[in-house]
Design an enzyme around this catalytic site. Structure first.
Site, short mmCIF file in Angstrom:
data_model
loop_
_atom_site.label_atom_id
_atom_site.label_comp_id
_atom_site.label_asym_id
_atom_site.label_seq_id
_atom_site.Cartn_x
_atom_site.Cartn_y
_atom_site.Cartn_z
N GLY C 149 0.82 -1.19 0.00
CA GLY C 149 0.00 0.00 0.00
C GLY C 149 0.87 1.25 0.00
O GLY C 149 2.05 1.21 0.36
N CYS C 150 0.25 2.36 -0.39
CA CYS C 150 1.02 3.61 -0.48
C CYS C 150 1.42 4.11 0.90
O CYS C 150 2.59 4.43 1.14
CB CYS C 150 0.19 4.66 -1.22
SG CYS C 150 -1.51 4.84 -0.65
N TYR C 151 0.45 4.17 1.83
CA TYR C 151 0.80 4.61 3.18
C TYR C 151 1.82 3.66 3.83
O TYR C 151 2.81 4.12 4.40
CB TYR C 151 -0.46 4.66 4.06
CG TYR C 151 -1.38 5.83 3.80
CD1 TYR C 151 -0.94 7.14 3.94
CD2 TYR C 151 -2.71 5.62 3.46
CE1 TYR C 151 -1.81 8.22 3.74
CE2 TYR C 151 -3.59 6.69 3.25
CZ TYR C 151 -3.13 7.99 3.40
OH TYR C 151 -3.99 9.05 3.21
N THR C 153 4.11 1.85 2.51
CA THR C 153 5.44 2.09 1.94
C THR C 153 6.13 3.25 2.64
O THR C 153 7.29 3.17 3.05
CB THR C 153 5.33 2.35 0.43
OG1 THR C 153 4.81 1.19 -0.21
CG2 THR C 153 6.69 2.70 -0.17
N SER C 154 5.38 4.36 2.76
CA SER C 154 6.00 5.55 3.35
C SER C 154 6.33 5.34 4.82
O SER C 154 7.36 5.80 5.31
CB SER C 154 5.08 6.77 3.18
OG SER C 154 3.97 6.70 4.06
#
Lengths: 346, 346, 346, 346
Positions: C149-151, C153-154
């Site tokens: 997921g994008c979140y 990853t960060s």
């Protein structure tokens, strides 16, 4: 005693803007808000920006209930839907300010060409075109006012002084307009998504936008002869604001200073039109949230053209604010009542 | 009779916001606007958003002239500059609402550690901290009110109910704040350019922002014990608005509904704090242009933490609007006078 | 010879981003693009940003046709839809990079609690979690990679060095994340309209966002013990970018410089992680359009907390770029192939 | 062997855009970057978007050092500064692509009327006007290319087919252009602040913008007779992009389809001009970050006018990308080398 006011179509952006402004109007009590969606929900929950003291709920449109609840009715519906209900309200003795296109075009043939069949043409003749700067007296006596379109408001106010003074070649009129995204309303469409609009800019409806005949009708009125224009709308990645850049060939080339004076004289007594000093130009950011139309005028001696820049907030002077201005005139209130709001900058 | 009001530092964003709001205040007459720049220019030309009827020009700061012209003085200056003039105004019997940081920190050592040497520490003790929801009585009797910082306003209002009710472990406080670009003021800096801010997002001043000791002072007051917090400011690519997301470990885990009720009770009589229903969260878009602080509270039972979201317009409740609220209290006016403005959405 | 590649769900924002990047990938030929909408339309007409030479049309999903047309398949579908097709592709001997959540959570019970019933749990165990910085070897041998997921990853890249080095108290983890609007996808919803997002900022899904268990799973892996976090997503009024601000109590307080070195060491050989020098902080504007994750780390000695700031482009390192990085690893290509793009600033 | 390239004025937005694109150009090695500011700082620290492997530091401009370091020199300086250094570079046998206005206007009197005295008029005659679609052969043999202005690029490409085919009344040309904020450069000015630009829109320099004579020169070339136009620039609240809306009276009214075909034919072999199908219109969002110019053409039979919409990224086709295209032509490289980048949408 406060007038009881209903808003038909209160769930859209012009609806919430009417509520924002009317909730502070000293002569008005909101008594009825209808909507297709969120029926039964307090309007201050649908739009959490609104003060909690606004305890009204949105309700489904019931013509009889509206008639019982209100003296003045703002219809903020799509065209066609408006002409379905307005006759009933008028028949019941109500005053109506209609924000749709249904009663703006005096020539029913023109309406039917650009929109669809008209079901109550007899009311078209009666309706006042609600641009107070040009039709104040007509509005004063009206029971039905057709509130102008947002683009037409910006274009007509920009060009009226030139046409009244017969300063331009009517065959050379070009209106290049740019509007913020609230102009597309609150309906849910791919093209209105944040990521489709943000950091973009484009024209749309070039040569075919339905505000064209409305602009031409009023300019034709001013010129006392038919007028055909190029009108090109564009979509700006901002929420509010229209800037129209209008071009025409001058019959006799006037200087910028002369033009600025002529515009200032024309709008001298108008509370909501601000003419820029020669050399200054309007910015939509300077009218945000207010009922002002700011106008700047430039003379280009190289080409003999006049260029007029006009800025409005499309939701206020272009819709809800002008509707309230019309109500004030129709009711004999001070014309600026409830519209004293100062533009929000930055 | 209307109070005569001066604004010192009228050329910045808090200045024009004071003018926007005060120009509609029924008990106030603006009589003097000072600025470092644009001296001699009508303020409605510097900020074309303002109504033309505001005929005042910006003038250079002349303390004696200000004293002659005004009963109430808003000082919207950078810190250090403020403490250079405020003592003179007070000595002349004026009431002062100071929007700088100079009189906020009660402990002069703390001030001098985070800012610079203080030149009138005796006034620090006297100044009321202008957060009406917590210090209304102190403000009522004050001749000098230190208007709170924008971030502290959002954070303190979010946390006050928890601290007053002793519900959280004070060592676990984290405040993650995000502010629109007006927070950086109107001074001309590379980092404030449109193209540097637009489509970007970043933190700054992590662990070192000067609003930290201000937040800690007031939270310490509420807790009656020293409080140390993490405060992390971020820059949002919008013009107005602060959202603070505050975290703390609950001593005893309450449910969201209980917390929402507790917050609602705490702010029941406050005209400018709106507590969201359980399950709803604030959005800076819903307070734009208004003096509201919207608060939502969430209980996370998995971690035992409470998360409080608070939204203000940094130029209104975070600066100029709260300053006017303080003036109203100091003068015995209705607290909401001139602040009835409805948020501008969209 | 170029690998033949299909994209299932090519009509969304991650789809068009895959096409943008893959159209320049020297080892890849796009052979099949499926979509629910615009079937039969050339993709370069659906997305006029794409080069005309991309002559492929969008087609309806036909599993057999995809299998015939492609060696490698990117599934950019909503969760649930993904697990309906992925098993077929694998059974036909294809390699799959799945951008949905369906194969990310190793514990099927956790998946079923946060999402819905899982229909092919046997593939969950097999799937590699596609974060190359942590799972490169696993990905290398995989036929199915679950793209993070994008979140997550960060957040995971921000916290991995701290967990690996056992530097923080795991009970104190708070992740405050802010995402651009492409994170909500291209589906047509009121909350995604330009005028609803523009000039706004809010949190959503506080305590309930489905990326929470994914973050916890990987952090738990790193810590070799279960981890529970607070994860708070917010919606930024920008198109692309996630900034996560992560907080934790340090077991032993390190200075900023030490932390920056430790992070630099940890990511020394990583082509797509850029650790900021001590004192510098990332900005989402500086990674726009690229596969970079920029990380800055701050030590707050007053509270003993470490604050990690991490910035990615949610459509690239947070989705399509990372998916291509995974494909490169799975295929034995140079890991950065097709991802050399320099961030677009401003 | 790679050409050694210098950029003079690397600290501005066109400078960083040249670096972004040239860093991926297979035939080029960046060897020298000069700037007035940040001298001695690695360029990847001044612009953290740039890859770290770009280890060059910005240096003060030293003509001899530049000559020693580079074969090809891009001068991205303000006008006047450019003509101070370009002659030295040419005298040393270098090839120069100049992004200023100093060598664009063939008539030195016109230059001196709109700008200031010219100090090397002899080079004006020699310089190629760097619009490849019209002057490719001239550019091929040039040692000095005057890279076109951003507005002129958008306007000339929009109008060239109409003028070449003698389809319009030259006295009726109106060009209404809208540019993103990078057009104003990176210098620090009040009017370029985020809060001054955001949510605003205005015209500026109406009738007086210095790109007017440049547009008129090239249109006059195409028409083989002097041409005078109205050119009205506006400031868009976006970072990148120009949309020009051009109007002219058709000598004989053609239909939209005919016009679209005529434009398609005219640009058939051009790699960077994309003509929209009849009925479709360009959007600046669809060219962002790329060297494309997208053009749509509309025939308005009611008024007999043709309306041409043209969209470019002002930093790419309007500046740095076109400069690289020119370098490619001058050096005999494939014209599209280093410019294959796909527009970033959304």
């Amino acid at each position: 005693m406060a007038r009881r006011v209903a808003i038909i179509g209160a769930g859209g952006y012009t609806g919430v803007e009417l509520i924002r402004l009317l909730s502070l109007h000293p002569q008005v009590e909101l008594t009825c808000l209808t909507s297709l969606e969120d029926v039964g929900t307090p309007v201050s929950r649908v739009f959490p920006s609104l003060p909690r003291k606004l305890s009204l709920c949105l309700e489904a449109l019931d013509v009889e209930k509206v008639i019982a609840a209100a003296d003045i009715i703002f219809t903020a519906l799509p065209h066609k839907a408006a002409m379905g209900v307005v006759p009933h309200f008028l028949a019941a003795g109500k005053k109506v300010i209609d924000l749709s296109a249904d009663f703006r075009l005096k020539d029913v043939d023109v309406y039917e060409k650009w929109y669809q069949r008209h079901t109550c043409p007899e009311l078209v003749a009666e309706a006042a075109y609600g641009l107070p700067e040009l039709y104040r007296e007509k509005i004063r006596g009206a029971r039905l006012t057709a509130n102008p379109g947002c683009y037409p408001t910006s274009a007509i106010l920009a060009l009226a002084p030139l046409l009244r003074h017969d300063l331009i070649d009517l065959r050379t009129l070009i209106i290049d307009s740019k509007s913020g995204a609230t102009g597309a309303g609150r309906s849910v469409r791919l093209g209105s998504l944040f990521c489709e609009v943000n950091e973009g800019f484009k024209a749309y409806g070039v040569g075919t936008h339905r505000h064209t005949p409305e602009i031409e009708q009023i300019l034709g009125d001013l010129a006392a002869t038919p007028v055909i224009v190029n009108f090109t709308p564009h979509l700006l990645p901002i929420s509010r604001g229209i800037l129209s850049t209008s071009y025409a060939q001058m019959k006799k080339v006037l200087e910028g200073k002369e033009l600025a004076e002529l515009f200032s004289d024309f709008y001298r007594d108008e509370p909501f039109v601000r003419v820029c000093a020669a050399g200054e130009l309007p910015n939509v950011a300077m009218v945000k949230g207010s009922n002002y139309c700011d106008i700047g005028v430039v003379s280009d001696c190289r080409t003999g053209r006049v260029i007029v820049l006009s800025a409005i907030d499309n939701l206020v002077k272009g819709a809800s604010g002008q509707a309230i201005q019309n109500m004030n005139i129709m009711e004999g209130f001070d014309e600026g009542l409830g519209l004293e709001v100062v533009p929000l900058f930055p």
